[in-house]
Design a protein around this motif. Structure first.
Motif, mmCIF file in Angstrom:
data_model
loop_
_atom_site.group_PDB
_atom_site.id
_atom_site.type_symbol
_atom_site.label_atom_id
_atom_site.label_comp_id
_atom_site.label_asym_id
_atom_site.label_seq_id
_atom_site.Cartn_x
_atom_site.Cartn_y
_atom_site.Cartn_z
ATOM 1 N N ASP A 49 0.800 -1.225 0.000
ATOM 2 C CA ASP A 49 0.000 0.000 0.000
ATOM 3 C C ASP A 49 0.834 1.277 0.000
ATOM 4 O O ASP A 49 0.282 2.367 -0.133
ATOM 5 C CB ASP A 49 -0.917 0.026 1.224
ATOM 6 N N ARG A 50 2.136 1.151 0.151
ATOM 7 C CA ARG A 50 2.991 2.344 0.225
ATOM 8 C C ARG A 50 3.021 3.065 -1.113
ATOM 9 O O ARG A 50 3.110 2.457 -2.168
ATOM 10 C CB ARG A 50 4.399 1.958 0.621
ATOM 11 N N ARG A 51 2.973 4.383 -1.059
ATOM 12 C CA ARG A 51 3.025 5.188 -2.285
ATOM 13 C C ARG A 51 4.477 5.487 -2.618
ATOM 14 O O ARG A 51 5.240 5.929 -1.772
ATOM 15 C CB ARG A 51 2.257 6.483 -2.091
ATOM 16 N N LEU A 52 4.839 5.242 -3.863
ATOM 17 C CA LEU A 52 6.160 5.589 -4.378
ATOM 18 C C LEU A 52 5.970 6.575 -5.527
ATOM 19 O O LEU A 52 4.914 6.617 -6.155
ATOM 20 C CB LEU A 52 6.896 4.338 -4.868
ATOM 21 N N ALA A 53 7.000 7.334 -5.829
ATOM 22 C CA ALA A 53 6.876 8.411 -6.817
ATOM 23 C C ALA A 53 6.694 7.907 -8.243
ATOM 24 O O ALA A 53 5.910 8.459 -8.999
ATOM 25 C CB ALA A 53 8.096 9.325 -6.745
ATOM 26 N N ARG A 54 7.434 6.867 -8.650
ATOM 27 C CA ARG A 54 7.451 6.494 -10.077
ATOM 28 C C ARG A 54 6.903 5.115 -10.400
ATOM 29 O O ARG A 54 6.760 4.789 -11.574
ATOM 30 C CB ARG A 54 8.882 6.557 -10.603
ATOM 31 N N VAL A 55 6.645 4.306 -9.397
ATOM 32 C CA VAL A 55 6.224 2.930 -9.655
ATOM 33 C C VAL A 55 5.333 2.465 -8.510
ATOM 34 O O VAL A 55 5.411 2.987 -7.398
ATOM 35 C CB VAL A 55 7.469 2.012 -9.816
ATOM 36 N N GLU A 56 4.497 1.482 -8.793
ATOM 37 C CA GLU A 56 3.664 0.916 -7.739
ATOM 38 C C GLU A 56 4.512 0.034 -6.836
ATOM 39 O O GLU A 56 5.374 -0.714 -7.310
ATOM 40 C CB GLU A 56 2.537 0.084 -8.344
ATOM 41 N N ALA A 57 4.269 0.113 -5.550
ATOM 42 C CA ALA A 57 5.021 -0.678 -4.578
ATOM 43 C C ALA A 57 4.899 -2.165 -4.867
ATOM 44 O O ALA A 57 5.866 -2.919 -4.710
ATOM 45 C CB ALA A 57 4.540 -0.367 -3.163
ATOM 46 N N ARG A 58 3.757 -2.606 -5.333
ATOM 47 C CA ARG A 58 3.561 -4.030 -5.645
ATOM 48 C C ARG A 58 4.529 -4.498 -6.740
ATOM 49 O O ARG A 58 5.013 -5.616 -6.702
ATOM 50 C CB ARG A 58 2.128 -4.290 -6.087
ATOM 51 N N THR A 59 4.813 -3.636 -7.701
ATOM 52 C CA THR A 59 5.745 -3.971 -8.775
ATOM 53 C C THR A 59 7.146 -4.165 -8.214
ATOM 54 O O THR A 59 7.851 -5.115 -8.580
ATOM 55 C CB THR A 59 5.751 -2.856 -9.841
ATOM 56 N N VAL A 60 7.553 -3.283 -7.317
ATOM 57 C CA VAL A 60 8.879 -3.396 -6.693
ATOM 58 C C VAL A 60 8.953 -4.656 -5.843
ATOM 59 O O VAL A 60 9.919 -5.427 -5.929
ATOM 60 C CB VAL A 60 9.194 -2.146 -5.850
ATOM 61 N N LEU A 61 7.940 -4.895 -5.037
ATOM 62 C CA LEU A 61 7.925 -6.083 -4.178
ATOM 63 C C LEU A 61 8.002 -7.370 -4.999
ATOM 64 O O LEU A 61 8.734 -8.297 -4.658
ATOM 65 C CB LEU A 61 6.668 -6.091 -3.299
ATOM 66 N N ARG A 62 7.243 -7.419 -6.088
ATOM 67 C CA ARG A 62 7.256 -8.607 -6.954
ATOM 68 C C ARG A 62 8.657 -8.849 -7.517
ATOM 69 O O ARG A 62 9.166 -9.965 -7.500
ATOM 70 C CB ARG A 62 6.245 -8.440 -8.081
ATOM 71 N N ALA A 63 9.311 -7.780 -7.995
ATOM 72 C CA ALA A 63 10.663 -7.910 -8.556
ATOM 73 C C ALA A 63 11.657 -8.348 -7.481
ATOM 74 O O ALA A 63 12.531 -9.176 -7.736
ATOM 75 C CB ALA A 63 11.106 -6.598 -9.184
ATOM 76 N N LEU A 64 11.529 -7.812 -6.279
ATOM 77 C CA LEU A 64 12.435 -8.201 -5.188
ATOM 78 C C LEU A 64 12.288 -9.682 -4.861
ATOM 79 O O LEU A 64 13.287 -10.376 -4.648
ATOM 80 C CB LEU A 64 12.166 -7.351 -3.949
ATOM 81 N N LEU A 65 11.071 -10.158 -4.845
ATOM 82 C CA LEU A 65 10.839 -11.576 -4.539
ATOM 83 C C LEU A 65 11.282 -12.494 -5.674
ATOM 84 O O LEU A 65 11.802 -13.575 -5.439
ATOM 85 C CB LEU A 65 9.364 -11.806 -4.214
ATOM 86 N N GLN A 66 11.082 -12.063 -6.908
ATOM 87 C CA GLN A 66 11.404 -12.915 -8.056
ATOM 88 C C GLN A 66 12.860 -12.817 -8.494
ATOM 89 O O GLN A 66 13.460 -13.819 -8.883
ATOM 90 C CB GLN A 66 10.507 -12.569 -9.242
ATOM 91 N N ARG A 67 13.435 -11.609 -8.474
ATOM 92 C CA ARG A 67 14.786 -11.408 -9.018
ATOM 93 C C ARG A 67 15.810 -10.950 -7.989
ATOM 94 O O ARG A 67 16.992 -10.868 -8.297
ATOM 95 C CB ARG A 67 14.739 -10.375 -10.146
ATOM 96 N N GLY A 68 15.342 -10.543 -6.819
ATOM 97 C CA GLY A 68 16.259 -10.093 -5.780
ATOM 98 C C GLY A 68 16.598 -8.615 -5.837
ATOM 99 O O GLY A 68 17.273 -8.104 -4.958
ATOM 100 N N CYS A 69 16.122 -7.925 -6.882
ATOM 101 C CA CYS A 69 16.347 -6.481 -6.974
ATOM 102 C C CYS A 69 15.320 -5.866 -7.913
ATOM 103 O O CYS A 69 14.649 -6.565 -8.660
ATOM 104 C CB CYS A 69 17.761 -6.157 -7.459
ATOM 105 N N TYR A 70 15.215 -4.549 -7.839
ATOM 106 C CA TYR A 70 14.385 -3.791 -8.770
ATOM 107 C C TYR A 70 15.227 -2.630 -9.259
ATOM 108 O O TYR A 70 15.842 -1.915 -8.456
ATOM 109 C CB TYR A 70 13.107 -3.270 -8.090
ATOM 110 N N ILE A 71 15.287 -2.426 -10.563
ATOM 111 C CA ILE A 71 16.033 -1.325 -11.154
ATOM 112 C C ILE A 71 15.034 -0.266 -11.608
ATOM 113 O O ILE A 71 14.152 -0.538 -12.415
ATOM 114 C CB ILE A 71 16.859 -1.781 -12.386
ATOM 115 N N GLN A 72 15.173 0.945 -11.078
ATOM 116 C CA GLN A 72 14.317 2.061 -11.494
ATOM 117 C C GLN A 72 15.114 2.946 -12.432
ATOM 118 O O GLN A 72 16.085 3.571 -12.038
ATOM 119 C CB GLN A 72 13.854 2.862 -10.280
#
Length: 86
Positions: A49-72
């Motif tokens: 539910d956290r608001r981020l400036a450029r991307v949805e938090a769910r997108t970041v969380l999914r990438a962290l769980l699947q790939r171990g990092c998120y590149i913005q």
């Protein structure tokens, strides 16, 4: 989820989100070379539910769980003309 955010000195406005120092050490060498020395920007607790400036938090969380990092990557400049496709 606790997230650490780093920026690369070679790539302005490019950020790497990881879940800890171990995850930072596991980043691919070619990515680290492309970004240059990584500088710690901030830590935060990321929830869906956290608001981020450029991307949805769910997108970041999914990438962290699947790939171990998120590149913005930096936002595209909408004023620049797109390259013509052939």
């Amino acid at each position: 989820m606790h997230v650490a955010i780093y920026k690369g000195r070679r790539r302005p406005d490019t950020y790497v989100f990881v879940t800890g120092d171990e995850a930072l050490a596991a980043l691919p060498d070619d990515l680290c070379r492309a970004l240059g020395e990584l500088e710690h920007v901030m830590d935060l607790v990321l929830t869906p539910d956290r608001r981020l400036a450029r991307v949805e938090a769910r997108t970041v969380l999914r990438a962290l769980l699947q790939r171990g990092c998120y590149i913005q990557l930096p936002p595209r400049d909408e004023r620049l003309p797109l390259a013509k496709r052939h």
